[in-house]
Design a protein around this motif. Sequence first.
Motif, short mmCIF file in Angstrom:
data_model
loop_
_atom_site.label_atom_id
_atom_site.label_comp_id
_atom_site.label_asym_id
_atom_site.label_seq_id
_atom_site.Cartn_x
_atom_site.Cartn_y
_atom_site.Cartn_z
N ARG A 145 0.76 -1.25 0.00
CA ARG A 145 0.00 0.00 0.00
C ARG A 145 0.79 1.30 0.00
O ARG A 145 0.35 2.29 -0.55
CB ARG A 145 -0.99 0.05 1.18
CG ARG A 145 -2.26 -0.68 0.91
CD ARG A 145 -3.15 -0.72 2.14
NE ARG A 145 -3.55 0.61 2.56
CZ ARG A 145 -4.77 1.10 2.40
NH1 ARG A 145 -5.68 0.38 1.83
NH2 ARG A 145 -5.07 2.31 2.82
N VAL A 146 1.93 1.33 0.68
CA VAL A 146 2.64 2.61 0.80
C VAL A 146 3.85 2.73 -0.12
O VAL A 146 4.39 3.82 -0.31
CB VAL A 146 3.10 2.86 2.25
CG1 VAL A 146 1.91 3.11 3.14
CG2 VAL A 146 3.94 1.71 2.77
N CYS A 147 4.28 1.62 -0.72
CA CYS A 147 5.57 1.63 -1.43
C CYS A 147 5.55 2.53 -2.66
O CYS A 147 6.53 3.24 -2.92
CB CYS A 147 5.97 0.21 -1.83
SG CYS A 147 5.59 -0.98 -0.57
N CYS A 148 4.47 2.50 -3.45
CA CYS A 148 4.40 3.37 -4.62
C CYS A 148 4.62 4.81 -4.20
O CYS A 148 5.43 5.53 -4.79
CB CYS A 148 3.02 3.28 -5.28
SG CYS A 148 2.82 1.80 -6.28
N MET A 149 3.89 5.20 -3.16
CA MET A 149 3.93 6.60 -2.76
C MET A 149 5.29 6.97 -2.16
O MET A 149 5.86 8.01 -2.47
CB MET A 149 2.79 6.90 -1.78
CG MET A 149 1.42 6.91 -2.42
SD MET A 149 1.29 7.99 -3.86
CE MET A 149 1.57 9.57 -3.13
N TYR A 150 5.83 6.09 -1.26
CA TYR A 150 7.11 6.49 -0.67
C TYR A 150 8.23 6.42 -1.70
O TYR A 150 9.19 7.19 -1.63
CB TYR A 150 7.40 5.75 0.65
CG TYR A 150 7.91 4.33 0.61
CD1 TYR A 150 9.10 3.98 -0.02
CD2 TYR A 150 7.23 3.32 1.29
CE1 TYR A 150 9.57 2.68 -0.02
CE2 TYR A 150 7.69 2.02 1.31
CZ TYR A 150 8.85 1.70 0.64
OH TYR A 150 9.32 0.42 0.65
N SER A 151 8.10 5.51 -2.70
CA SER A 151 9.12 5.46 -3.75
C SER A 151 9.12 6.76 -4.54
O SER A 151 10.18 7.28 -4.91
CB SER A 151 8.84 4.30 -4.71
OG SER A 151 8.89 3.09 -4.01
N MET A 152 7.93 7.29 -4.80
CA MET A 152 7.86 8.55 -5.55
C MET A 152 8.36 9.71 -4.70
O MET A 152 8.98 10.63 -5.19
CB MET A 152 6.43 8.78 -6.02
CG MET A 152 6.01 7.78 -7.09
SD MET A 152 4.56 8.29 -7.98
CE MET A 152 3.26 7.69 -6.96
N LYS A 153 8.11 9.61 -3.39
CA LYS A 153 8.63 10.63 -2.49
C LYS A 153 10.16 10.61 -2.51
O LYS A 153 10.80 11.66 -2.58
CB LYS A 153 8.12 10.38 -1.06
CG LYS A 153 8.71 11.34 -0.05
CD LYS A 153 8.56 10.83 1.37
CE LYS A 153 9.48 9.67 1.63
NZ LYS A 153 9.31 9.11 2.97
N LEU A 154 10.74 9.38 -2.51
CA LEU A 154 12.20 9.28 -2.56
C LEU A 154 12.72 9.87 -3.87
O LEU A 154 13.74 10.57 -3.88
CB LEU A 154 12.65 7.82 -2.41
CG LEU A 154 12.33 7.17 -1.05
CD1 LEU A 154 12.84 5.72 -1.01
CD2 LEU A 154 12.94 7.95 0.11
N ALA A 155 12.00 9.60 -4.98
CA ALA A 155 12.41 10.18 -6.27
C ALA A 155 12.44 11.70 -6.17
O ALA A 155 13.37 12.35 -6.63
CB ALA A 155 11.45 9.73 -7.37
N HIS A 156 11.41 12.25 -5.54
CA HIS A 156 11.35 13.70 -5.37
C HIS A 156 12.54 14.20 -4.55
O HIS A 156 13.19 15.19 -4.91
CB HIS A 156 10.04 14.11 -4.69
CG HIS A 156 10.06 15.52 -4.18
ND1 HIS A 156 9.80 16.59 -4.98
CD2 HIS A 156 10.39 16.02 -2.95
CE1 HIS A 156 9.94 17.70 -4.27
NE2 HIS A 156 10.30 17.38 -3.03
N LEU A 157 12.85 13.50 -3.45
CA LEU A 157 13.95 13.92 -2.59
C LEU A 157 15.29 13.85 -3.33
O LEU A 157 16.15 14.72 -3.17
CB LEU A 157 14.01 13.07 -1.32
CG LEU A 157 12.82 13.23 -0.36
CD1 LEU A 157 12.92 12.26 0.80
CD2 LEU A 157 12.73 14.67 0.15
N ILE A 158 15.45 12.81 -4.15
CA ILE A 158 16.70 12.69 -4.93
C ILE A 158 16.82 13.87 -5.88
O ILE A 158 17.87 14.51 -5.99
CB ILE A 158 16.73 11.36 -5.71
CG1 ILE A 158 16.76 10.17 -4.75
CG2 ILE A 158 17.94 11.31 -6.64
CD1 ILE A 158 16.42 8.84 -5.39
N LYS A 159 15.70 14.17 -6.57
CA LYS A 159 15.71 15.30 -7.50
C LYS A 159 15.99 16.62 -6.76
O LYS A 159 16.63 17.51 -7.29
CB LYS A 159 14.36 15.40 -8.23
CG LYS A 159 14.16 14.30 -9.27
CD LYS A 159 14.99 14.60 -10.52
CE LYS A 159 14.86 13.49 -11.55
NZ LYS A 159 15.85 13.61 -12.61
#
Lengths: 181, 652
Positions: free
Chosen positions: B402-416
């Motif tokens: 349930r949360v992995c899609c969203m936290y993965s995208m959050k990590l992508a944002h943080l990397i950017k």
Amino acid sequence: MKSFVDEVVATPGGENIRACIQCGVCTGSCPVANEMEYPPREIIAMIRAGMRNEVLSSNSMWYCLSCYMCTVRCPRGIKPTEIAHTLECLANQQGFRVKGTRTPAMYRSFVSSIKGNGRVHELGMMFRYYMTTNPLAALKMLPVGLKLFLRHRMPLIPKRVKGKEDLSKLIQKFAEIRGSE
Amino acid sequence: MEPRIGVYVCHCGSNIASTVNVEEVARFAQDLDSVVVSRDYKFMCSDPGQELIKKDIRELGLNRVVVASCSPTMHETTFRRACHEVGVNQYLFEMANIREHCSWVTEDKQEATEKAKALVSAAVRRVYYHQPLQSREVTVNADTLVVGGGIAGIQAALKIADSEHKVYLVEKEPSIGGHMAQLDKTFPTLDCSACILTPKMTMVGSHPYIELMTYSEVEEVSGYIGNFKVKIKKRARYVDEDKCTGCGLCQTKCPSKVDSEFDAGIGKRKAIYTPFPQAVPNIPVIDKEHCIYFLKGKCRLCEKICEAKAIDFEQEDQIIEVEVGAIILATGFNVFDPTPIYQYGYKRFDNVITSLEFERMVNSAGPTDGEIVLKDGSHPESIGIIHCVGSRDEKYHEYCSRVCCMYSMKLAHLIKEHTAAEVYEFYIDIRSFGKGYEEFYNRVLNEGAIFIRGRPAEITNIAEKPEEEGNLIIQFEDTLIGRQRRLPVDMIILSVALEPQPDAEAVARLFNISRSADGFFLERHPKLDPVATMTDGIFVAGCCQSPKDIPDTVAQASAAAAEALAMISKGRVEIEAATAVINESICSGCQTCKLVCPFGAISFEEEKEVCRVNEALCKGCGACVSGCPSDAITLNHFTNEQIVAQMEGMLV
């Protein structure tokens, strides 16, 4: 007539294809995916879409090396390797002939040798294979054949197993169940 | 009084009536013994349906009622109440389930109708022998126990304590905060996790109605709804909580360095430590397994340096007993260890890390001060994020976390945000279902993260082409192109699944609650009773029930608090009268019943040498009845007479 997907689901190994989530781990793991007309994931999608002719006339299943990497990694318990073999049977039964692969001819030579002797007779099998495909190609194999012959690894006379009749019954029973040779 | 029975056959719209010939069933029931009236009606649970029963009771003098409709878990209470309102004891009602047990599971109309008749006949025979029983009430202790000090436990504890009712909050780690304290930012609003969590933690620490017990675990639970007795083991901290000022000097001097659990193993802590600077309580613990004094008998540096003289190597574990009326379990989750997925190379390749490890790395209070670095100290130019690691896979966890899609995208944002690195998201399906989540997906797409649809097959360091040299290579099918591809990257983040805590089974047994097939705690009803459990008075909140994000966790924790407060505010609870009774004149005192009772409801009376049932604890399961060699136990509402009559009715 059953729908194509029902037909595949009814075969051993085909049971789970309705559960496929198209994640592509099978194709990603496949050493020959990029040689195939349709990679394994697409084959499953096409089966579910009822594309019988396209699937059965493709070269995909005939390229399968039976490494089982897709089967090991599938998160849904689908067995693409088994499905490839099922598709080979169906293509054979339903008279589809594939250009660009000699695997069906190899299978036929192999099976005919087993039926005749109960085990493989290499010389006979390869003779039949090359005669039904490209006799000239056999010339390339001549040096290897000769070496094997000299080391007594390629006997001229086939050896037969004991109880060949029993084996014939087994093969017959299998053909009944599977509905093909 | 001669039984006068009324039978009501429900159509349930077309749920029953399309498979069962309800009129025929009603006509059949009319001719059964003691049946005064038999009717069929579209919706028995509706107000007019209930009114039908009440009217017949008043006008025809019915004293027993049978409703043939859905499962008793749906509407038994409804019809019992209807009977009660017009003066018929609620236990003189019986329900025949002709929906779940009949119309929904039978195809042939004739067969279904015959089965419905058998079920109705069984219920009529049974209700003939029903006895009026009285439900009893017990008082509710106004204190509550909350187990687990993550965001779920914190939220539930604060909600209850704010109503000026006492809460015991038990946490097994040295500080409360849970997984949320480890996170950097939270999707989709990008609030800093610590900034929104620590104020709540401080409130817990200083709340007059919360007794916080960290480094503690529940050892034993007895009692029943409204009146639980709980033993809590408070592990020795070896630091006197009253004397310690939290100055942190001890931690600077301690010579023993250990992998930090809080930093997910990528940072270090000392043997005497608080897990993180904002810990509540801000009192360190000595980790006995790594303390040089405990291992070798020498050192005591912390003791020498401590100005408050708070170090106490003689401290011992304490057992504390508390009495509470309700218990809220908020024991959280465990992150999946991806080592078994050999092809992803976790622990084999340096720069393959889990999402939680990355979360600590990107956190400015983390071991790298928020810098994204490779093992050799250099900065990655490309990062791959792999979704669904350990989720949606029958070999590990079948469910979606349930949360992995969203936290993965959050990590992508943080990397950017932090670097100029390329980010590749490998997904199967993007699940951005919450408020503002799809918008966040859109935002990350526009920030330049590249989304590739396909579950990667393997990660390797064996290059096939010159441009792959020195990199990790992800091999995958780009399913939207239909080609197998290889992509060289510097770092790979595995978005790991959320799984039940390793001790979930033991905790479930301790509190006598069930778990679902996935190992998480089982709620009473997935839709209509999502925070209650099958054990009355015990509630669940947060990820111990199933994987969920912070908004859902907080909502569920508030719901659990509301359930507990509802009990406290009423002050008493009704207890089912269907309990076992022991006939003392027959009981031989063999105590077999005591042995088989799963609820600890039976005690042995030394003086009279007989066993006795505590009705508040008894759940009416009947194990003691079948266990008793002298046939001395009767289960109210499930007497032999009633059950035999029901079976006879079924066979007619």
